[in-house]
Scaffold this active site. Structure first.
Site, short mmCIF file in Angstrom:
data_model
loop_
_atom_site.label_atom_id
_atom_site.label_comp_id
_atom_site.label_asym_id
_atom_site.label_seq_id
_atom_site.Cartn_x
_atom_site.Cartn_y
_atom_site.Cartn_z
CG ASN A 210 -0.18 -0.08 2.51
OD1 ASN A 210 0.55 0.83 2.84
ND2 ASN A 210 -0.32 -1.20 3.23
CG ASP A 279 -6.65 -5.53 6.30
OD1 ASP A 279 -6.13 -5.53 7.43
OD2 ASP A 279 -7.25 -4.56 5.81
CE LYS A 289 8.48 -11.49 -14.61
NZ LYS A 289 8.78 -11.35 -16.02
CE LYS A 338 -11.06 -0.31 11.19
NZ LYS A 338 -10.36 0.40 10.13
O1 PMT Z 1 2.81 6.00 6.63
P1 PMT Z 1 2.21 7.31 6.19
O2 PMT Z 1 2.38 7.54 4.70
O3 PMT Z 1 2.71 8.46 7.00
O4 PMT Z 1 0.61 7.23 6.40
C1 PMT Z 1 0.11 7.15 7.69
C2 PMT Z 1 -1.07 6.16 7.74
C3 PMT Z 1 -2.21 6.69 6.88
C4 PMT Z 1 -0.64 4.78 7.24
C5 PMT Z 1 -1.48 6.07 9.26
O5 PMT Z 1 -1.87 7.32 9.71
C6 PMT Z 1 -2.60 5.08 9.46
O6 PMT Z 1 -3.78 5.36 9.31
N1 PMT Z 1 -2.23 3.81 9.83
C7 PMT Z 1 -3.17 2.69 9.95
C8 PMT Z 1 -3.47 2.13 8.60
C9 PMT Z 1 -4.38 0.93 8.65
O7 PMT Z 1 -3.97 -0.13 8.29
O8 PMT Z 1 -5.57 1.17 9.18
P2 PMT Z 1 -6.71 0.02 9.36
O9 PMT Z 1 -7.92 0.81 9.67
O10 PMT Z 1 -6.75 -0.87 8.20
O11 PMT Z 1 -6.21 -0.81 10.59
C10 PMT Z 1 -6.64 -0.55 11.92
C11 PMT Z 1 -5.51 -0.79 12.90
O12 PMT Z 1 -5.18 -2.17 12.95
C12 PMT Z 1 -4.21 -0.06 12.60
O13 PMT Z 1 -3.69 0.42 13.80
C13 PMT Z 1 -3.31 -1.13 12.01
O14 PMT Z 1 -1.93 -0.89 12.30
C14 PMT Z 1 -3.80 -2.38 12.75
N2 PMT Z 1 -3.64 -3.64 12.01
C15 PMT Z 1 -4.32 -3.87 10.85
C16 PMT Z 1 -4.20 -5.09 10.21
C17 PMT Z 1 -3.37 -6.07 10.76
N3 PMT Z 1 -3.20 -7.25 10.17
N4 PMT Z 1 -2.70 -5.82 11.89
C18 PMT Z 1 -2.81 -4.64 12.52
O15 PMT Z 1 -2.19 -4.42 13.56
#
Ligand code: PMT
Length: 403
Positions: A210, A279, A289, A338
């Site tokens: 991403n 995810d 490849k 969340k």
């Molecule tokens: O890195 P930058 O370019 O500065 O951008 C910052 C950001 C946009 C990435 C950051 O501010 C941000 O929003 N990070 C979380 C991104 C994310 O994956 O959000 P989510 O809503 O999908 O996940 C929710 C939470 O679960 C997050 O804290 C994530 O770290 C955590 N997670 C998600 C999936 C997973 N398998 N394990 C996790 O721990």
């Protein structure tokens, strides 16, 4: 350039009716874990007792220049050196005049002259005194010298007149001097932060990922370090470098990030999940490849383990767990859901996919939610946003620890 970290404030109190508001200033600064030492002029003691400030600051109050006992406790030059910031509130017209021309005939004006740290002055006086050309000249002279003037407000005055000259409210003064500053609020705290994207390999040359740049997570790591924390940063592949003093663990995949976080979690007091963890990951990674096929092709994916959810419900759960939420719709609804489902203490939600903020941008804005409240952190660069978020986290951590 003003210091970005403040832990120690010298508060000078001059003789004016607004001196009662200074007691509230001390209380608010102490709430932020800032050490405060108070110096009062003789006139100030006519309005409020040194005992009030001594009780609120938990430090002796200084009133005398060249008093043998006070010089023994902490000499006036040492006191000037000790402070990260000097704040004069209230500052009377007389004191302002003295500061502006360098007169040093009592303890406070001597300290002011000896201090090399940034100075903030919150004037308080009758409207006619404030409007007088000589006072305005003195204020301008101080501004030219780099002093921050916290402008008085307009309203009913103690003398019965109405106009400009009332000292700003205590909360506004505290907000002005602490904004964009890191306070040593995480001293000795162990913090683990995840940052950046993960890369999920399809074959030796391709991966699913991403747009996360790591800027938000690295800014939080730097500010947590400045705030006195021991910082471990588990980072996906980014082009940033971590500051000296940060324990950096570099990973590529969601699974590697999961393992790295769990290997360090038992030592942590605070976990902040800023990483954009995939995810889903390919069910199979091809050793060779993948060859071009017909017009369409399918990749089978499997869900990754959710690091944040598993940490928040693990037996080694750190005392405070902060998640992020990246949303393109219904930000508040998804973030709150969340917060609850992942059993977090706090969640910082940001809009993503917009023209400004979120992924791979220098700026961002956050809607922060916790069980009993929420706060908007407006669009700004990620460093200043990180200062505000770390300050908020440390406040809520303290509240949790004291309830
Ligand atoms: O890195 P930058 O370019 O500065 O951008 C910052 C950001 C946009 C990435 C950051 O501010 C941000 O929003 N990070 C979380 C991104 C994310 O994956 O959000 P989510 O809503 O999908 O996940 C929710 C939470 O679960 C997050 O804290 C994530 O770290 C955590 N997670 C998600 C999936 C997973 N398998 N394990 C996790 O721990």
């Amino acid at each position: 350039m003003d210091k970005v970290i403040i832990n120690k404030i010298l508060l000078g109190v001059c003789g004016g009716i607004a001196a009662y508001k200074s007691a509230e200033i001390v209380r608010l600064l102490r709430k932020k874990n800032i050490e405060v030492r108070v110096v009062m002029t003789h006139a100030a003691m006519q309005f409020i007792s040194p005992l009030t400030f001594q009780a609120l600051s938990a430090n002796p109050v200084c009133t005398e220049l060249l008093d043998v006992e006070e010089e023994n406790a902490m000499g006036h030059i040492n006191l000037a050196r000790w402070a990260d910031i000097i704040l004069i509130a209230p500052a009377t017209a007389n004191s302002i005049a003295k500061f502006s021309i360098g007169l040093a005939d009592d303890l406070l004006s001597t300290l002011y002259l000896a201090a090399e740290c940034p100075a903030y002055i919150a004037p308080a006086m009758n409207r006619a005194m404030w409007n007088k050309a000589v006072t305005q000249d003195n204020i301008q002279r101080l501004k030219n010298q780099g002093v921050h003037i916290i402008d008085p407000t307009s309203g009913e005055q103690a003398c019965g007149e109405t106009g400009l000259g009332r000292m700003s409210e205590a909360s506004d003064i505290v907000a002005t001097i602490t904004q964009n500053k890191t306070i040593d609020t995480l001293k000795g705290i162990n913090v683990l932060i995840t940052a950046g994207p993960t890369q999920e390999p399809l074959d030796p040359v391709r991966y699913i990922s991403n747009r996360s740049s790591g800027k938000m997570g690295y800014a939080l790591a730097n500010i947590a370090l400045n705030a006195g924390a021991n910082v471990t940063l588990v980072s996906g592949p980014v082009t940033l470098s971590a500051a000296n003093g940060i324990d950096l663990i570099q990973v590529e995949t969601a699974e590697q990030m999961y393992q790295a976080v769990f290997s360090k979690i038992s030592e942590q007091d605070l976990f902040i999940a800023t990483a954009a963890v995939a995810d889903y990951t390919p069910l199979n990674t091809s050793k060779e490849k993948i060859k071009k096929q017909d017009s369409s092709s399918h990749i089978a994916l499997q869900k990754t383990k959710d690091i944040l959810t598993d940490i928040a419900s693990s037996p080694n759960r750190p005392g405070f767990v902060v998640g992020f939420a990246a949303e393109t719709t219904h930000l508040e609804h998804y973030a709150k859901s969340k917060l609850e489902h992942k059993k977090l203490d706090m969640i910082a939600a940001n809009w993503v996919g917009k023209t400004r903020g979120g992924f791979d941008s220098d700026d961002n804005a956050l809607e922060v939610f916790w069980k009993s409240g929420q706060k908007t952190l407006k669009m700004t660069d990620k460093k200043h946003l990180a200062i505000q978020l770390i300050t908020l986290i440390s406040e809520k951590m303290n509240e949790k620890n004291t309830t």
